[in-house]
Design a protein around this motif. Structure first.
Motif, PDB file in Angstrom:
ATOM      1  N   ASP A  43     128.834  -0.105 127.030  1.00 35.71           N
ATOM      2  CA  ASP A  43     127.781  -0.730 127.846  1.00 35.71           C
ATOM      3  C   ASP A  43     126.567  -1.110 126.986  1.00 35.71           C
ATOM      4  O   ASP A  43     125.995  -2.191 127.135  1.00 35.71           O
ATOM      5  CB  ASP A  43     127.330   0.221 128.967  1.00 35.71           C
ATOM      6  CG  ASP A  43     128.399   0.388 130.021  1.00 35.71           C
ATOM      7  OD1 ASP A  43     129.357  -0.411 130.006  1.00 35.71           O
ATOM      8  OD2 ASP A  43     128.292   1.314 130.841  1.00 35.71           O
ATOM      9  N   ARG A  46     127.306  -4.105 124.836  1.00 31.28           N
ATOM     10  CA  ARG A  46     127.276  -5.336 125.646  1.00 31.28           C
ATOM     11  C   ARG A  46     125.832  -5.749 125.949  1.00 31.28           C
ATOM     12  O   ARG A  46     125.470  -6.911 125.834  1.00 31.28           O
ATOM     13  CB  ARG A  46     128.039  -5.109 126.947  1.00 31.28           C
ATOM     14  CG  ARG A  46     128.208  -6.370 127.775  1.00 31.28           C
ATOM     15  CD  ARG A  46     128.671  -6.035 129.151  1.00 31.28           C
ATOM     16  NE  ARG A  46     127.740  -5.108 129.794  1.00 31.28           N
ATOM     17  CZ  ARG A  46     127.930  -4.585 130.996  1.00 31.28           C
ATOM     18  NH1 ARG A  46     129.017  -4.858 131.666  1.00 31.28           N
ATOM     19  NH2 ARG A  46     127.051  -3.755 131.527  1.00 31.28           N
ATOM     20  N   ASN A  47     125.010  -4.750 126.312  1.00 30.53           N
ATOM     21  CA  ASN A  47     123.611  -5.064 126.638  1.00 30.53           C
ATOM     22  C   ASN A  47     122.873  -5.640 125.437  1.00 30.53           C
ATOM     23  O   ASN A  47     122.117  -6.594 125.564  1.00 30.53           O
ATOM     24  CB  ASN A  47     122.886  -3.807 127.126  1.00 30.53           C
ATOM     25  CG  ASN A  47     123.270  -3.459 128.557  1.00 30.53           C
ATOM     26  OD1 ASN A  47     123.758  -4.304 129.289  1.00 30.53           O
ATOM     27  ND2 ASN A  47     123.071  -2.217 128.942  1.00 30.53           N
ATOM     28  N   GLU A 210     128.556   8.745 141.731  1.00 27.65           N
ATOM     29  CA  GLU A 210     128.929   7.447 142.296  1.00 27.65           C
ATOM     30  C   GLU A 210     130.341   7.062 141.853  1.00 27.65           C
ATOM     31  O   GLU A 210     130.677   7.139 140.673  1.00 27.65           O
ATOM     32  CB  GLU A 210     127.949   6.366 141.841  1.00 27.65           C
ATOM     33  CG  GLU A 210     128.031   5.155 142.712  1.00 27.65           C
ATOM     34  CD  GLU A 210     126.912   4.163 142.440  1.00 27.65           C
ATOM     35  OE1 GLU A 210     126.996   3.076 142.977  1.00 27.65           O
ATOM     36  OE2 GLU A 210     125.988   4.508 141.690  1.00 27.65           O
ATOM     37  N   PRO A 211     131.186   6.647 142.809  1.00 28.86           N
ATOM     38  CA  PRO A 211     132.558   6.306 142.424  1.00 28.86           C
ATOM     39  C   PRO A 211     132.607   5.029 141.582  1.00 28.86           C
ATOM     40  O   PRO A 211     131.675   4.226 141.597  1.00 28.86           O
ATOM     41  CB  PRO A 211     133.255   6.082 143.774  1.00 28.86           C
ATOM     42  CG  PRO A 211     132.164   5.750 144.719  1.00 28.86           C
ATOM     43  CD  PRO A 211     130.946   6.459 144.245  1.00 28.86           C
ATOM     44  N   LEU A 212     133.714   4.897 140.854  1.00 27.05           N
ATOM     45  CA  LEU A 212     133.881   3.737 139.971  1.00 27.05           C
ATOM     46  C   LEU A 212     133.929   2.442 140.778  1.00 27.05           C
ATOM     47  O   LEU A 212     133.385   1.420 140.379  1.00 27.05           O
ATOM     48  CB  LEU A 212     135.188   3.911 139.194  1.00 27.05           C
ATOM     49  CG  LEU A 212     135.343   3.190 137.877  1.00 27.05           C
ATOM     50  CD1 LEU A 212     134.209   3.482 136.938  1.00 27.05           C
ATOM     51  CD2 LEU A 212     136.666   3.580 137.237  1.00 27.05           C
ATOM     52  N   PHE A 213     134.604   2.507 141.925  1.00 26.13           N
ATOM     53  CA  PHE A 213     134.704   1.328 142.800  1.00 26.13           C
ATOM     54  C   PHE A 213     134.194   1.690 144.191  1.00 26.13           C
ATOM     55  O   PHE A 213     134.375   2.820 144.634  1.00 26.13           O
ATOM     56  CB  PHE A 213     136.157   0.869 142.937  1.00 26.13           C
ATOM     57  CG  PHE A 213     136.819   0.578 141.635  1.00 26.13           C
ATOM     58  CD1 PHE A 213     136.450  -0.516 140.886  1.00 26.13           C
ATOM     59  CD2 PHE A 213     137.802   1.416 141.145  1.00 26.13           C
ATOM     60  CE1 PHE A 213     137.050  -0.778 139.673  1.00 26.13           C
ATOM     61  CE2 PHE A 213     138.406   1.165 139.936  1.00 26.13           C
ATOM     62  CZ  PHE A 213     138.033   0.063 139.196  1.00 26.13           C
ATOM     63  N   ARG A 214     133.613   0.685 144.854  1.00 30.26           N
ATOM     64  CA  ARG A 214     133.214   0.887 146.255  1.00 30.26           C
ATOM     65  C   ARG A 214     134.398   0.455 147.107  1.00 30.26           C
ATOM     66  O   ARG A 214     134.603  -0.716 147.378  1.00 30.26           O
ATOM     67  CB  ARG A 214     131.967   0.071 146.561  1.00 30.26           C
ATOM     68  CG  ARG A 214     130.761   0.602 145.797  1.00 30.26           C
ATOM     69  CD  ARG A 214     129.592  -0.287 145.907  1.00 30.26           C
ATOM     70  NE  ARG A 214     129.804  -1.545 145.225  1.00 30.26           N
ATOM     71  CZ  ARG A 214     128.865  -2.484 145.112  1.00 30.26           C
ATOM     72  NH1 ARG A 214     127.680  -2.299 145.626  1.00 30.26           N
ATOM     73  NH2 ARG A 214     129.104  -3.598 144.483  1.00 30.26           N
ATOM     74  N   PRO A 281     133.073 -16.437 132.407  1.00 29.64           N
ATOM     75  CA  PRO A 281     132.511 -15.185 131.855  1.00 29.64           C
ATOM     76  C   PRO A 281     132.951 -13.932 132.609  1.00 29.64           C
ATOM     77  O   PRO A 281     132.780 -12.823 132.118  1.00 29.64           O
ATOM     78  CB  PRO A 281     130.997 -15.407 131.983  1.00 29.64           C
ATOM     79  CG  PRO A 281     130.827 -16.471 133.005  1.00 29.64           C
ATOM     80  CD  PRO A 281     132.045 -17.330 132.944  1.00 29.64           C
ATOM     81  N   GLU A 289     133.306  -4.736 137.693  1.00 31.30           N
ATOM     82  CA  GLU A 289     132.399  -5.250 138.729  1.00 31.30           C
ATOM     83  C   GLU A 289     133.096  -6.332 139.561  1.00 31.30           C
ATOM     84  O   GLU A 289     132.842  -6.464 140.759  1.00 31.30           O
ATOM     85  CB  GLU A 289     131.086  -5.755 138.124  1.00 31.30           C
ATOM     86  CG  GLU A 289     131.193  -6.904 137.136  1.00 31.30           C
ATOM     87  CD  GLU A 289     131.396  -6.435 135.692  1.00 31.30           C
ATOM     88  OE1 GLU A 289     131.971  -5.351 135.488  1.00 31.30           O
ATOM     89  OE2 GLU A 289     131.006  -7.180 134.772  1.00 31.30           O
ATOM     90  N   GLN A 293     134.257  -6.562 143.546  1.00 32.49           N
ATOM     91  CA  GLN A 293     134.073  -7.715 144.449  1.00 32.49           C
ATOM     92  C   GLN A 293     135.368  -8.058 145.170  1.00 32.49           C
ATOM     93  O   GLN A 293     135.348  -8.389 146.360  1.00 32.49           O
ATOM     94  CB  GLN A 293     133.619  -8.935 143.653  1.00 32.49           C
ATOM     95  CG  GLN A 293     132.150  -8.918 143.313  1.00 32.49           C
ATOM     96  CD  GLN A 293     131.745 -10.212 142.628  1.00 32.49           C
ATOM     97  OE1 GLN A 293     132.187 -11.287 142.983  1.00 32.49           O
ATOM     98  NE2 GLN A 293     130.900 -10.098 141.631  1.00 32.49           N
ATOM     99  N   GLN A 296     135.902  -5.768 147.921  1.00 36.41           N
ATOM    100  CA  GLN A 296     135.032  -6.030 149.074  1.00 36.41           C
ATOM    101  C   GLN A 296     135.445  -7.302 149.811  1.00 36.41           C
ATOM    102  O   GLN A 296     134.829  -7.675 150.801  1.00 36.41           O
ATOM    103  CB  GLN A 296     133.569  -6.197 148.626  1.00 36.41           C
ATOM    104  CG  GLN A 296     132.987  -5.003 147.893  1.00 36.41           C
ATOM    105  CD  GLN A 296     133.170  -3.720 148.642  1.00 36.41           C
ATOM    106  OE1 GLN A 296     133.004  -3.687 149.848  1.00 36.41           O
ATOM    107  NE2 GLN A 296     133.552  -2.660 147.948  1.00 36.41           N
ATOM    108  N   GLY A 297     136.452  -7.994 149.277  1.00 32.75           N
ATOM    109  CA  GLY A 297     136.888  -9.248 149.898  1.00 32.75           C
ATOM    110  C   GLY A 297     135.871 -10.359 149.701  1.00 32.75           C
ATOM    111  O   GLY A 297     135.782 -11.276 150.515  1.00 32.75           O
ATOM    112  N   SER A 298     135.099 -10.282 148.600  1.00 33.42           N
ATOM    113  CA  SER A 298     134.021 -11.256 148.382  1.00 33.42           C
ATOM    114  C   SER A 298     134.482 -12.506 147.643  1.00 33.42           C
ATOM    115  O   SER A 298     133.695 -13.428 147.484  1.00 33.42           O
ATOM    116  CB  SER A 298     132.900 -10.626 147.554  1.00 33.42           C
ATOM    117  OG  SER A 298     132.547  -9.395 148.058  1.00 33.42           O
TER     118      SER A 298
END
Lengths: 561, 374
Positions: A43, A46-47, A210-214, A281, A289, A293, A296-298
């Protein structure tokens, strides 16, 4: 054994047991820390390299330039740190008594963080496994544990690291048993559980709960929806096969390039990835991430299909060009995109009510994991652990099983094993791992067979082996077998006066062979198809000859028994 | 054995600083992520202000990826998703927030708005009330609570839930701030909810606090008009139009009020000639209304047509009975004549549409006197 000797032996065993228990907990802590630090390093890289909103030039330049550096490091210092790390860990466990050099751990951490952090489409879990296993191996050797103990520390370290990297302790234990050890009944289950739980405690104390995925709430809307999940299983299986075949082909292509290009191959991959990142990208790095998404069906159908296709290509390029990073996360990414896309199509066309595309994305993750990595139990429990929802089990099992079967049918060798075979390493199969109750190739073979040197003429070769009654002979040396030559061919050529012709003109390349741990049954079966000699090759270096089996050695073995 | 113990202790001791170093790196990463998230958040807000919802969604999503635990970003993302009609995603995001902070009034308010937009009255009510319950005490929260309850009332009125709206309005009125605007707004909502009496109280209070508030006076006039207090209505409306002649609705109401006052044949203390004059004018208007209703181009059913024709005959018969020269002094006949006018207007309004002008005035007079079969 007298009483004193027995007492000393018992004390030693007790001592080692105590050290092992403490070490297991310690490995949980250290393995967990290493995985968390590796994640943070990715991380941070990358930042630093990309900042908040990178320009197209930066997207192009960063992976190319960083891969030049990692290419040099990998070629000069850390050659064993290329790729995922899981196959190398398996090879260390099965073939090298668990020995993973400390240099590999350092190299994997450094090059892995740089490669994944600079945008290569690769995962962090595979490298974490190798780093965790490597730390365990180094510690075991520092403590002068027996080779068997050092070997058994490898899956423990791997489970600890994976548990912390993916935040799923149960799946990490299963992965260690199913993939690294290859035996779900392994005696190490207790130790891997302890290390895995310890590691996840360490990870959560640093990164939070916090879980890895929502993960969305899962519902099987209609019993007929199982048919929809079966379709997902079939599509997932096809995508898995496509991924594995293309990955192996691309890697084979890079491996065939001249040796001097190996330093630059990662940069070639980096340039290609840079071009891809300019346009898409979203395939950068681990990409969880975007998995989120999809869950979440986004994402729209077009986006899902595009990301699936581009991620597949990007991962193949990154991996095949020799960068350091895994395929664990990409397989989950591909699964989420495939699942989401199938979910949208099924929702639009199915004559029965269906769940959200996010639910299909979730099951898709397990499906592609089962198809690519080929660990069906881990794939089921991993998704179950992410959702903590009992309802998902049946659809997950249906989709995973279909994907697994399709993948196994069209790509019989699991991808990790096939990748090792490209490096000349043949891992033992399940039958070879049975250690008791059967004779092995190593019990039958002669360990000092006759070799015909590669540069020999037919006349010279015939003079070497004329008195030997074997049906065929080895050509090459103990370190590098080139092939076999049949006795009949050699004799006929010698008698017809072609004595000055090079023996290589008669050589059969890549002959049937066995490994030292292959069973007597397999030896006899393969011997039947051989020209009268079966080379016994090392698993770790597939061109190295350990011995040879001829009709004579088999007869001698039967008589002696 | 000593060597092994020493190594184990060394590694264990070494793990402690390694742990804290890792924590420090994690904290640094979190700060960096939060900074980057902040940049994306600000960019998203700017894009939102510029009306580019799609770009704002993408920016806020990036912000949310970088700082997943930030409720401000999560809420902004949910709001922009809702603004972009991506209700499913917005709801999922809000429900996730609701899991972590179940009493957040902002989250419940957004959920209520989504449910309201989806027409789910029950769910919307639940979340509106959760939002109201979640507000902490304090002046800022009071204001916010009033705004939320006002929004709830409007939602209920939009969904024809007048009784529920009235009960919310009563709560709202109980602690409304004492200023003309607040009372005027409440009065308008009471009016919409069908409680003209409470509306009148609020308008009167508003006009008491601001004597030059023409709209409050016009509202009071309208409320009085609906109650049937035409004298007060006329007074309020005339005063309102004096202050602001541009209030067209007030002008229309005033005209109707004047007509009602000048055309009522049953008004008290009227000389008999005037009463008779009004009755005859009323009957003539009723006959005109019936004639226009019975024109062939008006699409009436057979039963409606026959009913109106019968009324037309009754009007003719009444007019004959009230012949100017032999005009009877029988008060019952006046009463019957007035009732006939009201019945005609009621029937005509049912069959031929809403009346205007004098017809409207006659209809309202009839309703006030309980005539016309109403």
């Amino acid at each position: 054994m007298n009483l004193d000797t027995r007492s000393i032996a018992e004390k030693l065993l007790l001592r080692e047991n105590h050290v092992f228990l403490v070490l297991t907990i310690l490995l949980g802590v250290v393995g967990g820390l290493s995985a968390v630090l590796f994640t943070l390093a990715i991380d941070a890289t990358r930042n630093v390299l990309f900042g908040a909103a990178p320009s197209p030039w930066r997207l192009l330049a960063v992976p190319t330039l960083v891969s030049l550096v990692t290419g040099y490091l990998l070629a000069k210092f850390f050659n064993d740190a290329r790729g995922s790390g899981v196959p190398q860990t398996e090879a260390a466990y099965h073939l090298h008594q668990g020995v993973i050099p400390g240099r590999v751990v350092l190299g994997k951490f450094l090059t892995g963080a740089l490669c994944v952090g600079s945008g290569h489409s690769m995962g962090r879990e595979g490298p974490s496994v190798q780093i965790g296993a490597g730390i365990a191996s180094v510690l075991g050797r520092w403590l002068r544990l027996s080779p068997a103990r050092v070997q058994s520390l490898v899956p423990i370290g791997a489970a600890a690291a994976l548990s912390a990297a993916f935040n799923t302790p149960v799946a990490a234990v299963l992965f260690a048993l199913e993939e690294i050890i290859g035996d779900m009944n392994a005696a190490l289950i207790g130790s891997t559980v302890v290390a895995s739980v310890t590691a996840v405690i360490v990870e959560r104390s640093i990164l939070g709960n916090e879980p890895l995925f929502r993960v969305p709430a899962y519902h099987l809307v209609h019993p007929a929806e199982l048919a929809g999940y079966a379709v997902l299983g079939i599509v997932g299986g096809v995508v898995s096969v496509l991924f594995c075949k293309l990955l192996l082909r691309a890697r084979g292509f890079f491996k065939q390039m001249p040796e001097w290009t190996r330093t630059f191959q990662p940069a070639m991959g980096g340039l290609a990835i840079g071009v891809i990142l300019v346009f898409v990208p979203q395939v950068m790095g681990v990409g969880y991430e975007h998995v989120d998404q999809a869950l979440q069906g986004s994402l729209a159908l077009k986006t899902l299909a595009l990301l699936c296709g581009v991620k597949l290509v990007a991962t193949i390029i990154s991996y095949a060009s020799g960068n350091a990073g895994g395929i664990f996360a990409p397989s989950l990414f591909l699964g989420a995109m495939t699942g989401g896309a199938v979910g949208i199509v099924i929702r639009a066309w199915a004559p029965f009510p269906t769940g959200d595309p996010g639910a299909y994305a979730l099951v898709g993750m397990g499906t592609l994991f089962a198809g690519i990595i080929r660990v069906p139990m881990t794939s089921v429990f991993m998704i179950f652990e992410l959702t903590q929802d009992y309802q998902i089990l049946v659809p997950l099992m249906v989709a995973n099983l279909l994907s697994f079967l399709i993948s196994r049918h069209f790509q019989p060798k699991p991808v990790y094993h096939a990748l090792l075979e490209q490096d000349g390493v043949h891992l033992p199969g399940a039958a070879s791992r049975v250690t008791q109750g059967t004779w092995r190739a190593r019990d039958i073979m002669v360990s000092d067979p006759v070799f015909i040197p590669v540069g020999s003429s037919i006349g010279a070769a015939w003079s070497v082996v004329e008195k030997d009654t074997s049906g065929a002979f080895l050509v090459g040396s103990r370190e590098k077998l080139v092939g076999l030559v049949k006795r009949r061919d050699l004799e006929e050529s010698a008698r017809s006066g072609r004595v000055n012709v090079p023996v290589m003109s008669l050589v059969i390349p890549e002959p049937l062979h066995v490994h030292p741990d292959h069973s007597l049954e397999l030896v006899l079966e393969r011997f039947r198809g051989s020209p009268g000699l079966l080379p016994v090759l090392s698993r770790g270096e597939v061109h190295r000859v350990e011995g040879a089996i001829t009709l004579e050695t088999i007869v001698q073995f039967v008589r002696s028994d | 054995m000593r060597r092994e113990i020493a190594i184990l202790i060394l590694v264990s001791v070494g793990a402690v600083p390694a742990y804290f170093v890792t924590r420090a790196v994690a904290a640094w990463n979190r700060r960096t992520d939060a900074r980057i998230a902040g940049e994306w958040y600000r960019r998203g807000q700017a894009e939102l202000r510029a009306g580019d919802t799609s770009a704002a969604t993408e920016s806020l999503r990036r912000a949310s990826v970088r700082d997943r635990g930030n409720p401000k970003i999560a809420l902004a993302l949910a709001q922009v998703l809702a603004a972009g009609n991506r209700d499913g995603e917005a709801r999922a995001a809000l429900l996730r927030m609701n899991e972590t902070s179940p009493n957040d009034p902002e989250v419940h308010l957004e959920l209520a708005r989504l449910s309201a937009r989806g027409g789910d009255v029950k769910d919307a009510l639940l979340h509106y009330h959760e939002a109201l319950n979640g507000l902490r005490a304090g002046p800022e929260a009071e204001g916010q609570g009033r705004r939320v309850r006002m929004e709830l009332v409007r939602f209920l009125l939009d969904h024809r839930e007048g009784r529920r709206a009235l009960s919310e309005l009563l709560v709202l009125a109980a602690d409304a701030p004492s200023n003309a605007d607040s009372h005027s707004e409440l009065a308008r909502l009471f009016l919409e909810a069908g409680d003209a009496a409470r509306s009148l109280e609020q308008f009167v209070e508003a006009s008491r606090l601001d004597r030059e508030n023409a709209h409050a006076l016009a509202g009071a006039g309208e409320a009085s008009f609906l109650i049937g207090d035409y004298r007060s209505a006329r007074r309020y409306l005339e005063r309102a139009l004096e202050l602001d002649p541009g209030i067209s609705k007030a002008a229309g109401l005033l005209e109707t009020t004047r007509l009602i006052q000048s055309a009522n044949p049953l008004a008290l203390r009227l000389p008999s000639d005037e009463r008779m004059k009004r009755l005859l004018a009323g009957l003539a208007q009723a006959a005109k209304r019936l004639d226009s209703c019975l024109e062939p181009q008006i699409g009436l059913s057979a039963s409606q047509r026959s009913g109106l024709e019968q009324l037309r005959a009754e009007v003719e018969s009444m007019l004959s009975a009230l012949d100017a020269k032999g005009r009877p002094r029988d008060p019952d006949l006046v009463q019957d004549g007035a009732e006939l006018v009201f019945r005609v207007e009621e029937a005509a309004s049912l069959s031929c549409g809403e009346p205007t002008g004098l017809d409207l005035a006659l209809l309202l007079i009839g309703r006030k006197h309980g005539g016309g079969g109403a």
